[in-house]
Design an enzyme around this catalytic site. Structure first.
Site, PDB file in Angstrom:
ATOM      1  N   LYS A 120      -3.106  -1.298   2.658  1.00  0.00           N
ATOM      2  CA  LYS A 120      -3.216  -0.843   4.047  1.00  0.00           C
ATOM      3  C   LYS A 120      -4.172   0.339   4.223  1.00  0.00           C
ATOM      4  O   LYS A 120      -3.925   1.233   5.041  1.00  0.00           O
ATOM      5  CB  LYS A 120      -1.815  -0.466   4.589  1.00  0.00           C
ATOM      6  CG  LYS A 120      -0.857  -1.645   4.620  1.00  0.00           C
ATOM      7  CD  LYS A 120       0.522  -1.278   5.102  1.00  0.00           C
ATOM      8  CE  LYS A 120       1.370  -0.717   4.004  1.00  0.00           C
ATOM      9  NZ  LYS A 120       2.812  -0.748   4.298  1.00  0.00           N
ATOM     10  N   ASP A 178      10.051  -1.298   2.639  1.00  0.00           N
ATOM     11  CA  ASP A 178      10.516  -1.474   4.031  1.00  0.00           C
ATOM     12  C   ASP A 178      11.186  -2.828   4.270  1.00  0.00           C
ATOM     13  O   ASP A 178      12.123  -2.939   5.064  1.00  0.00           O
ATOM     14  CB  ASP A 178       9.381  -1.239   5.046  1.00  0.00           C
ATOM     15  CG  ASP A 178       8.101  -1.987   4.732  1.00  0.00           C
ATOM     16  OD1 ASP A 178       8.051  -2.688   3.699  1.00  0.00           O
ATOM     17  OD2 ASP A 178       7.135  -1.864   5.506  1.00  0.00           O
TER      18      ASP A 178
HETATM   19  C1  BGC Z   1       2.787  -3.503   1.099  1.00  0.00           C
HETATM   20  C2  BGC Z   1       4.261  -3.861   1.076  1.00  0.00           C
HETATM   21  C3  BGC Z   1       4.883  -3.569   2.438  1.00  0.00           C
HETATM   22  C4  BGC Z   1       4.087  -4.258   3.545  1.00  0.00           C
HETATM   23  C5  BGC Z   1       4.653  -3.987   4.934  1.00  0.00           C
HETATM   24  C6  BGC Z   1       2.093  -4.168   2.290  1.00  0.00           C
HETATM   25  O1  BGC Z   1       0.764  -3.734   2.369  1.00  0.00           O
HETATM   26  O2  BGC Z   1       2.175  -3.917  -0.087  1.00  0.00           O
HETATM   27  O3  BGC Z   1       4.934  -3.165   0.063  1.00  0.00           O
HETATM   28  O4  BGC Z   1       6.210  -4.029   2.425  1.00  0.00           O
HETATM   29  O5  BGC Z   1       2.754  -3.814   3.500  1.00  0.00           O
HETATM   30  O6  BGC Z   1       4.674  -2.633   5.229  1.00  0.00           O
END
Ligand code: BGC
Length: 446
Positions: free
Chosen positions: A155, A191
């Site tokens: 992200k 999460d």
């Molecule tokens: C992460 C996950 C997370 C998801 C939603 C992804 O980029 O790798 O660990 O649960 O985003 O937040």
């Protein structure tokens, strides 16, 4: 005109997910899930989380710290047993670019100082020991209920010195640096796991947690005997929640636009499904397709070539608003275009732009639907039981038509059996769930 029709048809085809494609996704998902559970090479990490669902009887006062995107939040809450949770206080905090991209200690110091300020307001400040549940929504290789190392940032995060480190230790060290010694981190949760746990505190049919927001992922309750790579002691129940990390699933049909987006991203070759589905990328993907249409002169003819990149400035929220515009003249779309500096557009241009956004977000919803069906079929191949799928995230909650597209594709894939699946929006579960895990850990004296 005929040209434009043919062009739209081509785009529709390259973003189409048919029922047959869904069947293939389910098959590939199962292969990848099995490999991940066996500890073999797989795009699905299938991370054991050391926890199962709660009984609903857990009690106590907790603080939860929930970090997963460009905001983080703190919650003070009380578990009352009988599936009841009372939230005393919630505070949201924004992260600045430097926290996301510079030294990791800066990020953790900010978290710790926010905990300090929050404690004063929460009414918990005078308690001797405060138990904290830490939701950290990135791929973590867990080594205990309250420990785990960061495998990779996703992200757009890139804070230095965190990958490969235990994030609970980093938080505890920062708490000490900030003069807080009475807060104990009792649980570390993703999460999705928080969302599943929070819902299942009062809903015993809940066995899947999903996030479709800035990023995307899911987790589910798996039988321990199927987790072949698990070497730890057998948990009391026969089940353990597995964090799938489905955002990294890569057995999907990519269009040339997906390849372009992936190539330009900070983590090429990774998080492929996330790049087709989540809020961080939907706007960018629509922008790439629309820019191509501008350059090929299908839309916005008068826009000089060097200004074609303006259309790539659309954000996911804009894409959603574009689809929500029901006016005959598409005045809402015109406004959004004006906001990104495109002052002139014809109704036909706006119609095409709206259609492209719909095609791309429909695919995202259909991929998520097929992925949910894959997980349910892994748990219960003939779908003999009822299942609640707890879902949170801005895309699922707010994006125009997303949740209804997702539900209707689940129905298309499963037919009559779809009525055994309940897709429910479960807000704020990620933080609450970490507190419930902290309560479980506390009872077990972990
Ligand atoms: C992460 C996950 C997370 C998801 C939603 C992804 O980029 O790798 O660990 O649960 O985003 O937040």
């Amino acid at each position: 005109m005929a040209d434009r029709k043919a062009m739209l048809e081509r785009i529709r085809e390259s973003f189409d997910i048919s029922r047959r494609d869904a069947a293939q996704i389910v098959k590939n998902f199962h292969v990848e899930m099995k490999r991940g559970l066996e500890g073999r090479q797989s795009s699905l990490k299938m991370i054991p989380t050391y926890v199962d669902r709660p009984t609903g009887r857990e009690k106590g006062k907790f603080i939860a710290l929930d970090l997963g995107g460009t905001n983080f939040r703190l919650l003070a809450l009380e578990l009352k047993g009988g599936g009841r949770i009372s939230v005393r206080l919630i505070r949201n905090f924004a992260l600045r670019k430097e926290h996301i991209t510079k030294k990791g200690t800066g990020l953790f110091d900010l978290l710790a100082s926010s905990v300090k300020a929050f404690l004063k307001k929460s009414g918990f400040a005078n308690s001797r020991d405060i138990n904290l549940g830490f939701t950290f929504s990135f791929p973590i290789a867990q080594s205990g209920i309250a420990s785990g190392t960061l495998v990779a940032w996703t992200k757009g995060f890139n804070a230095k010195g965190v990958v490969g480190k235990d994030v609970v230790s980093l938080l505890e060290q920062a708490l000490v640096r900030n003069g807080i010694s009475h807060v104990k981190v009792r649980a570390l949760a993703n999460d999705t796991v928080g969302t599943l746990i929070a819902r299942s505190y009062s809903d015993h049919d809940c066995d899947v947690g999903v996030i479709i927001g800035t990023g995307t992922n899911a987790c589910y309750a798996e039988k321990v005997k199927n987790i072949k790579k698990w070497e730890g002691p057998a948990p009391r129940t026969d089940n353990m929640i597995i964090n799938i990390e489905w955002g990294n699933f890569n057995k999907l049909k990519l269009s040339c636009y997906d390849r372009l987006l992936d190539g330009k991203s900070g983590n090429p070759g990774e998080q492929i499904m996330e790049k087709m589905v989540s809020g961080m990328y939907l706007g960018k993907l629509c922008g790439i397709v629309l820019k191509d249409l501008v350059e090929k002169k299908y839309i916005l003819h008068f826009l000089p070539r060097k200004a074609s990149s303006k259309i790539a400035m659309l954000r996911s929220e804009d894409i959603s608003a574009i689809q929500a515009d029901k006016t005959g003249s598409l005045a809402g779309v015109r406004n959004i275009l004006e906001n990104i500096g495109i002052r002139l557009s014809s109704r036909e241009d706006r119609k095409i732009i709206k259609e492209v956004c719909a095609i791309i977000s429909r695919r995202a919803a259909r991929i998520c639907a097929a992925a949910v069906v894959s997980v349910i079929r892994k748990i219960d191949p003939f779908i003999l039981r009822k299942h609640t799928i707890a879902i949170d995230g801005s895309v699922y909650e707010k994006y125009t038509g997303f949740s209804s597209n997702m539900r209707s594709f689940v129905k298309e894939i499963l037919g009559a059996k779809a009525c055994r699946l309940r897709l429910v929006l479960s807000k704020d579960g990620s933080g609450k769930g970490a507190a419930i895990i902290a309560a479980v850990a506390n009872c077990e004296g972990a």
